[in-house]
Design a protein around this motif. Sequence first.
Motif, PDB file in Angstrom:
ATOM      1  N   ILE A 375       0.828  -1.216   0.000  1.00  0.00           N
ATOM      2  CA  ILE A 375       0.000   0.000   0.000  1.00  0.00           C
ATOM      3  C   ILE A 375       0.862   1.265   0.000  1.00  0.00           C
ATOM      4  CG2 ILE A 375      -1.696   1.311   1.353  1.00  0.00           C
ATOM      5  CD1 ILE A 375      -2.899  -1.452   2.141  1.00  0.00           C
ATOM      6  N   LYS A 376       1.883   1.262   0.848  1.00  0.00           N
ATOM      7  CA  LYS A 376       2.809   2.415   0.905  1.00  0.00           C
ATOM      8  C   LYS A 376       3.447   2.666  -0.455  1.00  0.00           C
ATOM      9  CE  LYS A 376       4.097   4.566   4.770  1.00  0.00           C
ATOM     10  NZ  LYS A 376       4.528   5.834   5.037  1.00  0.00           N
ATOM     11  N   THR A 377       3.934   1.565  -1.041  1.00  0.00           N
ATOM     12  CA  THR A 377       4.605   1.680  -2.344  1.00  0.00           C
ATOM     13  C   THR A 377       3.655   2.258  -3.378  1.00  0.00           C
ATOM     14  OG1 THR A 377       5.894  -0.270  -1.799  1.00  0.00           O
ATOM     15  CG2 THR A 377       5.866   0.394  -4.116  1.00  0.00           C
ATOM     16  N   PHE A 378       2.436   1.731  -3.369  1.00  0.00           N
ATOM     17  CA  PHE A 378       1.455   2.220  -4.334  1.00  0.00           C
ATOM     18  C   PHE A 378       1.268   3.737  -4.196  1.00  0.00           C
ATOM     19  CE2 PHE A 378      -2.937   3.621  -4.885  1.00  0.00           C
ATOM     20  CZ  PHE A 378      -3.044   3.476  -6.262  1.00  0.00           C
ATOM     21  N   TYR A 379       1.046   4.222  -2.970  1.00  0.00           N
ATOM     22  CA  TYR A 379       0.815   5.666  -2.796  1.00  0.00           C
ATOM     23  C   TYR A 379       2.047   6.470  -3.172  1.00  0.00           C
ATOM     24  CZ  TYR A 379      -3.838   5.214  -0.836  1.00  0.00           C
ATOM     25  OH  TYR A 379      -5.167   4.969  -0.673  1.00  0.00           O
ATOM     26  N   GLU A 380       3.218   5.943  -2.855  1.00  0.00           N
ATOM     27  CA  GLU A 380       4.442   6.660  -3.257  1.00  0.00           C
ATOM     28  C   GLU A 380       4.500   6.808  -4.764  1.00  0.00           C
ATOM     29  OE1 GLU A 380       7.802   4.697  -1.412  1.00  0.00           O
ATOM     30  OE2 GLU A 380       7.074   5.425   0.543  1.00  0.00           O
ATOM     31  N   LEU A 381       4.121   5.742  -5.457  1.00  0.00           N
ATOM     32  CA  LEU A 381       4.197   5.788  -6.922  1.00  0.00           C
ATOM     33  C   LEU A 381       3.201   6.782  -7.523  1.00  0.00           C
ATOM     34  CD1 LEU A 381       4.772   2.010  -7.763  1.00  0.00           C
ATOM     35  CD2 LEU A 381       6.388   3.905  -8.060  1.00  0.00           C
ATOM     36  N   ILE A 382       2.071   7.007  -6.846  1.00  0.00           N
ATOM     37  CA  ILE A 382       1.181   8.035  -7.410  1.00  0.00           C
ATOM     38  C   ILE A 382       1.475   9.421  -6.835  1.00  0.00           C
ATOM     39  CG2 ILE A 382      -0.704   6.487  -8.060  1.00  0.00           C
ATOM     40  CD1 ILE A 382      -2.253   7.441  -5.671  1.00  0.00           C
ATOM     41  N   GLY A 383       2.467   9.524  -5.980  1.00  0.00           N
ATOM     42  CA  GLY A 383       2.898  10.844  -5.513  1.00  0.00           C
ATOM     43  C   GLY A 383       2.238  11.294  -4.218  1.00  0.00           C
TER      44      GLY A 383
END
Length: 479
Positions: A375-383
């Motif tokens: 989940i963290k990675t996903f949000y990081e990838l969308i900024g």
Amino acid sequence: MIELNDLEREILKALTKGKLPEGNKDAIVNALRRLESLGLVSLKRESIISYKLTDLGKKYLSYLPEEKVYSLIKKGITIEELFNKDIGLSKEEINASIGILSKQGLIERKGKELIAKPGDLEEKRKALNDIAITGLPNKFLDEFLKRGFVYQEKEDKYSAELTSKGKEYVNSKEFNLKSVDKLNREIIENYENYKFRKYDLSSIPPIYYGGPSSLSEFIEEIKKIMVSMGFQEMKSNYAEEVFWNFDVMMFRQNHPDRDVQDTIYLEGKGNVDFSLLNKVKQTYINGIKGGYGYGKEFDEEESKRIILRGHTTATTFRYLYYVISKNPNLNYRFFSVDKVFRNETVDVTHLKEFYQIEGVVYEDNLTLRSLMGYIKTFYELIGIDKVRFKPTYNPYTEPSLEIQGYSSALQRWIEIGNSGMFRPETLYPLGIKKNVAAWGLALERAFMLKYDIEDIRVINGSEGDLNVIRHPKYYKIWS
Ligand code: PHE
């Protein structure tokens, strides 16, 4: 190439005949000044003085007051009669007239009597009339000015002539080209003979071409990110059986759990795989080894009702059953970005109809840490990097984590998703034995955080803001 407007052209043409066109004087003077600055015209300004009649002057055009008094005196009127009879003149006018007549020697005063001498006032009246017509001075001017019959007016008169450059230009091919604002074949073939009116592009409003809305762009971006993280997309329908939306996840029937999402029911009944329905029912009532069931009645008819799904986790369970449980030795990562429906009260963070980003991971050695990592990675990838987790309760996950994101527009943390590890009771009837991590994220809320928006309603739908919907980055051509 000299660019002239219609009036400027008209003036040049008129000047070839030594005239100026009729029309708005200021516009003509402005046009003449421009032509002068282009060197086409020489302009002379002359201040011309002329005389005009005042209202009083106009009143005396048919007779001067002294003329009237003089003719009455000639007829033998006495001073007394002059002042007391109504002769159409005021006392001041009569006094002034007597003064003027005496000064000019046209009357003489003998005691109380006035005696007229021969003479004529017609010339003076004519002179007034001449001024009214010509505006020119004459020998009575000073008197008329003093008596307020006449006033002076100054006016700038312009006279213009074509310069030699102007004359040359008026005879040039360029000046005599026909100017066109509509094209046809003949004109295009002989374009050298025409002059084309220019388009004024400065007053065109911004033009937007059709294209995906900013929300659609965002959805595409998210799908790409999910794919880049090794997820495959799940396909699904808006309408679901209650079974897939609630029962399979062990939401209790007739229990407040079902009200967590105010549900929109549709007409009709669906079909549910009989053997699966039965396994879910058994687990619902009796539980699984080492635990307890709800021990209550299970209504199979309720299971078959159809609703607009309140979460895409319904789709996740279909995939758990129809795909994953059929080949349980493989690893799986699925996602969907799709619409869900809840009977919410709409406000700055709530919509009735919105997108969920669903994710489900089925692999060996899966832990809650892995879930948080995805989940963290996903949000990081969308900024979006201000994200935190908070323990929560779901009937179908244990442990469960709410996901919060910091909204700088609202200056507070808002819920942006929910997640957890599926409870064994939900997996057992499907025949799944490994740990499964899953989440459902609110897409429009992620959009709010990414683009610093403080009201979710502007993103889409009837209260949408066109400036948000048309992503300036993509859609503006001119502005
Ligand atoms: N279905 C949950 C919701 O709509 C999200 C969720 C999905 C939670 C999967 C846990 C596991 O909020």
